[in-house]
Scaffold this active site. Structure first.
Site, PDB file in Angstrom:
ATOM      1  N   SER A 158       0.815  -1.222   0.000  1.00  0.00           N
ATOM      2  CA  SER A 158       0.000   0.000   0.000  1.00  0.00           C
ATOM      3  C   SER A 158       0.845   1.267   0.000  1.00  0.00           C
ATOM      4  O   SER A 158       0.317   2.372  -0.004  1.00  0.00           O
ATOM      5  CB  SER A 158      -0.935   0.006   1.218  1.00  0.00           C
ATOM      6  OG  SER A 158      -0.182  -0.112   2.424  1.00  0.00           O
ATOM      7  N   GLY A 159       2.180   1.123  -0.002  1.00  0.00           N
ATOM      8  CA  GLY A 159       3.072   2.280   0.040  1.00  0.00           C
ATOM      9  C   GLY A 159       3.293   2.922  -1.319  1.00  0.00           C
ATOM     10  O   GLY A 159       2.959   2.351  -2.363  1.00  0.00           O
ATOM     11  N   LYS A 188       3.157   1.395  -5.303  1.00  0.00           N
ATOM     12  CA  LYS A 188       2.141   1.893  -6.234  1.00  0.00           C
ATOM     13  C   LYS A 188       2.752   2.588  -7.447  1.00  0.00           C
ATOM     14  O   LYS A 188       2.279   2.417  -8.574  1.00  0.00           O
ATOM     15  CB  LYS A 188       1.192   2.849  -5.503  1.00  0.00           C
ATOM     16  CG  LYS A 188       0.266   2.156  -4.518  1.00  0.00           C
ATOM     17  CD  LYS A 188      -0.762   3.108  -3.930  1.00  0.00           C
ATOM     18  CE  LYS A 188      -0.168   4.014  -2.877  1.00  0.00           C
ATOM     19  NZ  LYS A 188      -1.186   4.785  -2.135  1.00  0.00           N
ATOM     20  N   ARG A 232      -0.286  -4.157   6.117  1.00  0.00           N
ATOM     21  CA  ARG A 232      -1.148  -4.164   7.298  1.00  0.00           C
ATOM     22  C   ARG A 232      -2.557  -3.676   6.972  1.00  0.00           C
ATOM     23  O   ARG A 232      -3.514  -4.018   7.667  1.00  0.00           O
ATOM     24  CB  ARG A 232      -0.527  -3.289   8.388  1.00  0.00           C
ATOM     25  CG  ARG A 232       0.729  -3.883   8.997  1.00  0.00           C
ATOM     26  CD  ARG A 232       1.415  -2.946   9.950  1.00  0.00           C
ATOM     27  NE  ARG A 232       1.892  -1.729   9.285  1.00  0.00           N
ATOM     28  CZ  ARG A 232       2.756  -0.879   9.823  1.00  0.00           C
ATOM     29  NH1 ARG A 232       3.233  -1.111  11.035  1.00  0.00           N
ATOM     30  NH2 ARG A 232       3.136   0.189   9.166  1.00  0.00           N
ATOM     31  N   TYR A 292      19.511   3.015  -9.276  1.00  0.00           N
ATOM     32  CA  TYR A 292      20.349   3.724 -10.247  1.00  0.00           C
ATOM     33  C   TYR A 292      21.189   2.771 -11.087  1.00  0.00           C
ATOM     34  O   TYR A 292      21.549   3.085 -12.224  1.00  0.00           O
ATOM     35  CB  TYR A 292      21.236   4.753  -9.533  1.00  0.00           C
ATOM     36  CG  TYR A 292      20.713   6.156  -9.721  1.00  0.00           C
ATOM     37  CD1 TYR A 292      19.517   6.534  -9.122  1.00  0.00           C
ATOM     38  CD2 TYR A 292      21.369   7.080 -10.523  1.00  0.00           C
ATOM     39  CE1 TYR A 292      19.005   7.805  -9.319  1.00  0.00           C
ATOM     40  CE2 TYR A 292      20.864   8.344 -10.720  1.00  0.00           C
ATOM     41  CZ  TYR A 292      19.672   8.703 -10.123  1.00  0.00           C
ATOM     42  OH  TYR A 292      19.155   9.948 -10.333  1.00  0.00           O
ATOM     43  N   GLY A 350      20.142   0.197 -12.406  1.00  0.00           N
ATOM     44  CA  GLY A 350      19.299  -0.302 -13.477  1.00  0.00           C
ATOM     45  C   GLY A 350      18.998   0.717 -14.549  1.00  0.00           C
ATOM     46  O   GLY A 350      18.304   0.411 -15.523  1.00  0.00           O
ATOM     47  N   GLU A 384      18.094  17.748  -7.880  1.00  0.00           N
ATOM     48  CA  GLU A 384      16.640  17.734  -7.973  1.00  0.00           C
ATOM     49  C   GLU A 384      16.142  19.165  -7.831  1.00  0.00           C
ATOM     50  O   GLU A 384      16.718  19.950  -7.071  1.00  0.00           O
ATOM     51  CB  GLU A 384      16.033  16.857  -6.877  1.00  0.00           C
ATOM     52  CG  GLU A 384      16.309  15.381  -7.061  1.00  0.00           C
ATOM     53  CD  GLU A 384      15.734  14.513  -5.954  1.00  0.00           C
ATOM     54  OE1 GLU A 384      15.467  13.331  -6.211  1.00  0.00           O
ATOM     55  OE2 GLU A 384      15.565  15.039  -4.831  1.00  0.00           O
ATOM     56  N   HIS A 417      23.926   5.696  -4.645  1.00  0.00           N
ATOM     57  CA  HIS A 417      23.783   5.921  -6.084  1.00  0.00           C
ATOM     58  C   HIS A 417      25.097   6.357  -6.733  1.00  0.00           C
ATOM     59  O   HIS A 417      25.600   5.733  -7.670  1.00  0.00           O
ATOM     60  CB  HIS A 417      22.728   6.996  -6.364  1.00  0.00           C
ATOM     61  CG  HIS A 417      21.355   6.645  -5.891  1.00  0.00           C
ATOM     62  ND1 HIS A 417      20.924   5.364  -5.720  1.00  0.00           N
ATOM     63  CD2 HIS A 417      20.310   7.443  -5.554  1.00  0.00           C
ATOM     64  CE1 HIS A 417      19.670   5.371  -5.297  1.00  0.00           C
ATOM     65  NE2 HIS A 417      19.276   6.623  -5.187  1.00  0.00           N
ATOM     66  N   ARG A 460      30.490  13.309 -15.812  1.00  0.00           N
ATOM     67  CA  ARG A 460      31.273  14.178 -16.694  1.00  0.00           C
ATOM     68  C   ARG A 460      32.747  13.822 -16.528  1.00  0.00           C
ATOM     69  O   ARG A 460      33.280  13.812 -15.421  1.00  0.00           O
ATOM     70  CB  ARG A 460      31.041  15.653 -16.372  1.00  0.00           C
ATOM     71  CG  ARG A 460      29.582  16.079 -16.410  1.00  0.00           C
ATOM     72  CD  ARG A 460      29.407  17.575 -16.229  1.00  0.00           C
ATOM     73  NE  ARG A 460      29.677  18.286 -17.455  1.00  0.00           N
ATOM     74  CZ  ARG A 460      28.755  18.765 -18.288  1.00  0.00           C
ATOM     75  NH1 ARG A 460      27.481  18.593 -18.024  1.00  0.00           N
ATOM     76  NH2 ARG A 460      29.100  19.413 -19.372  1.00  0.00           N
TER      77      ARG A 460
END
Length: 576
Positions: free
Chosen positions: A96-97, A101, A128, A262, A264, A299, A323, A429
């Site tokens: 359910s996390g 999903k 749960r 990462y 993959g 990000e 990563h 780089r």
């Protein structure tokens, strides 16, 4: 030489034959799709992993009762009657996390859509939350999509996939819940050779509880059982080691698939291909020609309500220690003996063990502050209500790392990772050394950095590989310009690139461990960062503040300048 443990369950009348034969592509009438019929009335197992390499295979005779040896990732082999077909049951623990999903279920559907999953498979969600099978299917269906270039029969495929999805609720530390799960799995596997994969999409503090119950109660009775474990793998060297020891109380190392998504990603996969299959790069891949290597992650958003979780780890643990360090190890490793998982992972461990431990003077840390731009206000990290008051957890870090071996001695490997920066990107780089005695130094101006060659692998977004070279600007004068020889994946390959989770899930099903992290590899990685993390936390080092949406703290540029390096993602005029 390491011993290989095989466990056989043989009928007294069984006879195993290992004579070679030439397989044809025609399937035998009783063979599952992955087996092909060969001369001498024999069936050959011809499974392949996502990198195209064959997995363990064996042949068996028709007629009288005969048996087949299936490769088992946990070091245990099983000999099964030929009339039994294999089935794979995939249980997503923490169904359910958000991760389940948004990533795991869509990746499983994508594999099903493109016929990468076995003929017989079942998907179970375990969490749960109280939920019916139909409610799970409704939840999953909201995030399933088909490839843009393969929209035909999309709804039909979704319906077929969802029919194979089921749910079992239970506590993570409850053997009762896993006992009921085992009962349902056994029902679905009836008449087939069962194999089971558990994906632990749960917080690390309950890994051991789940593994204890699932391994005791819900392991496959005759096939393989594997567990995919999500990061973080501890918070430092000691806690990581304790987690590994706890997991190994119930599992063999070969059953544990520590995932770093990462590894993959398409461009990370292509890194080894680029280096080892192109002669032009092989002699250049050393301190003789490479001036520095930069691994950059950024990000353009902050913690966005996840500050409580993030504050326990910070950007160094969240991004750099896993990563970026994994990419560095792949980049810097020596040529492995083969593409076998252990050969590649052996070389990565050698690189990690050759690296200097990080010290405080090798690092700059930062934290984003509130900022207003274009009439819009952006919050500071500490404005997140889930972040403790006065937190000094870094949301940005830059570090200089060194590998003390013959190939890379003296070459700075610069890492930079941050949240709430001006752009979203991940790239490698490679800046090469300047041309000695350059005949054209008078034509390139005073900025010699702009005249050096640079190889860039853009991992995300808009995957690309490009090489910066110098060339003459057309005209009667002699003016030099920098240009890119580029490969843009979206232009060269007219199809969507699979998500990293698709590749890693497929490899786990196939038993391919090349892109998963071994325990000694994890130990070596934590040994590099743990002294720094301890010093940062004991001294409560205050991070340098930088505005939300900026390029990060100024200190990162001073750190690079200490090694006579300029970050490659910023050109001389500050643009890209």
């Amino acid at each position: 030489m390491a011993s290989i443990g095989l466990r056989f369950h043989l009928h007294p009348a069984a006879a195993f034959s290992a004579q070679p034969s030439n397989a044809s592509s025609k399937p035998h009438s009783h063979c599952p799709p992955q087996r092909t019929h060969a001369a001498g009335r024999r069936c050959l197992l011809s499974a392949k992993s996502s990198n195209g390499r064959p997995q363990i295979g064996a042949s068996f005779s028709d007629g009288t009762p005969t048996w087949v040896l299936d490769g088992n990732s946990s070091g245990a082999g099983a000999v099964v009657p030929e009339q039994e077909e294999n089935t794979v049951s995939i249980t997503v623990v923490g169904a359910s996390g958000d991760l389940a999903k948004k990533k795991i279920f869509p990746a499983l559907f994508a594999l099903f859509y493109e016929d990468w999953l076995p003929k017989h498979f079942t998907v179970f969600g375990y969490a749960r939350s109280k939920m019916s099978d139909e409610e799970l299917r409704n939840m999953i269906s909201m995030t399933l999509t088909c490839r843009i270039d393969q929209r035909e029969n999309c709804s039909d495929k979704m319906e077929q996939f969802l029919k194979r999805c089921f749910y079992q609720s239970g506590q993570y530390n409850s053997e009762e819940g896993f006992c009921e799960l085992d009962r349902k799995l056994t029902e679905k596997e009836a008449g087939k050779q069962p194999n089971r994969l558990f994906y632990l999409s749960i917080p690390p503090n309950i890994f051991v509880d789940v593994v204890r119950s699932a391994s005791r109660i819900a392991s496959s009775p005759g096939g393989w059982t594997r567990f995919i474990v999500e990061k973080p793998f501890g918070r430092d060297y000691e806690s990581s080691g304790e987690l590994t020891r706890s997991l190994k109380m119930y599992l063999e190392e070969e059953q544990i698939f520590r995932i770093d998504h990462y590894l993959g990603k398409e461009l990370v996969e292509n890194l080894s291909v680029l280096r080892f299959s192109n002669l032009v790069f092989q002699p250049l891949w050393s301190r003789d020609y490479i001036r520095n290597v930069q691994l950059i992650f950024s990000e353009d958003f902050g913690t966005e309500g996840r500050g409580g979780y993030f504050d326990n780890y910070g950007i160094i643990r969240d991004i750099m220690q896993n990563h970026l360090l994994q990419i560095l190890a792949l980049f810097a490793m020596e040529t492995p003996v083969s593409l076998a998982a252990e050969d590649i992972r052996n070389e990565k461990v050698k690189v990690l063990r050759s690296m200097r431990k990080l010290k405080l003077e090798d690092v700059v840390v930062g934290q984003y502050k509130g900022h207003t731009r274009g009439g819009k206000s952006f919050p500071a990290y500490v404005d997140d209500p889930t972040v403790p008051n006065g937190s000094v957890t870094p949301t940005f870090a830059a570090a200089a790392l060194f590998i003390d071996n013959a190939r890379w001695d003296g070459v700075p490997f610069l890492m930079k990772a941050g949240k709430a920066l001006h752009t979203r990107r991940a790239e490698i780089r490679v800046q090469f050394r300047r041309v000695p005695g350059n005949l054209y130094r008078g034509n390139v101006g005073t900025d010699l950095d702009m005249a050096t060659n640079e190889l860039v692998l853009r991992v995300q977004p808009d995957e690309a590989i490009y090489l910066k070279i110098n060339n003459k600007v057309p005209g009667l004068g002699m003016r030099l310009d920098s240009s890119n020889l580029n490969l843009f994946y979206s232009e060269r390959y007219q199809r969507e690139i699979p998500d990293a989770y698709e590749r890693l899930l497929l490899d786990a099903i196939e038993g391919e461990r090349r892109l998963f992290i071994r325990s000694d590899e994890l130990d070596a990685a934590w040994a590099i960062f743990t002294p720094l993390l301890r010093e940062l936390e004991e001294k409560r080092v205050a991070p340098e503040l930088y505005p939300y949406g900026s390029r990060g703290p100024v200190g990162a540029h001073y750190l690079a300048a200490n090694y006579n390096v300029r970050w490659g993602d910023i050109s001389s005029d500050g643009s890209f």
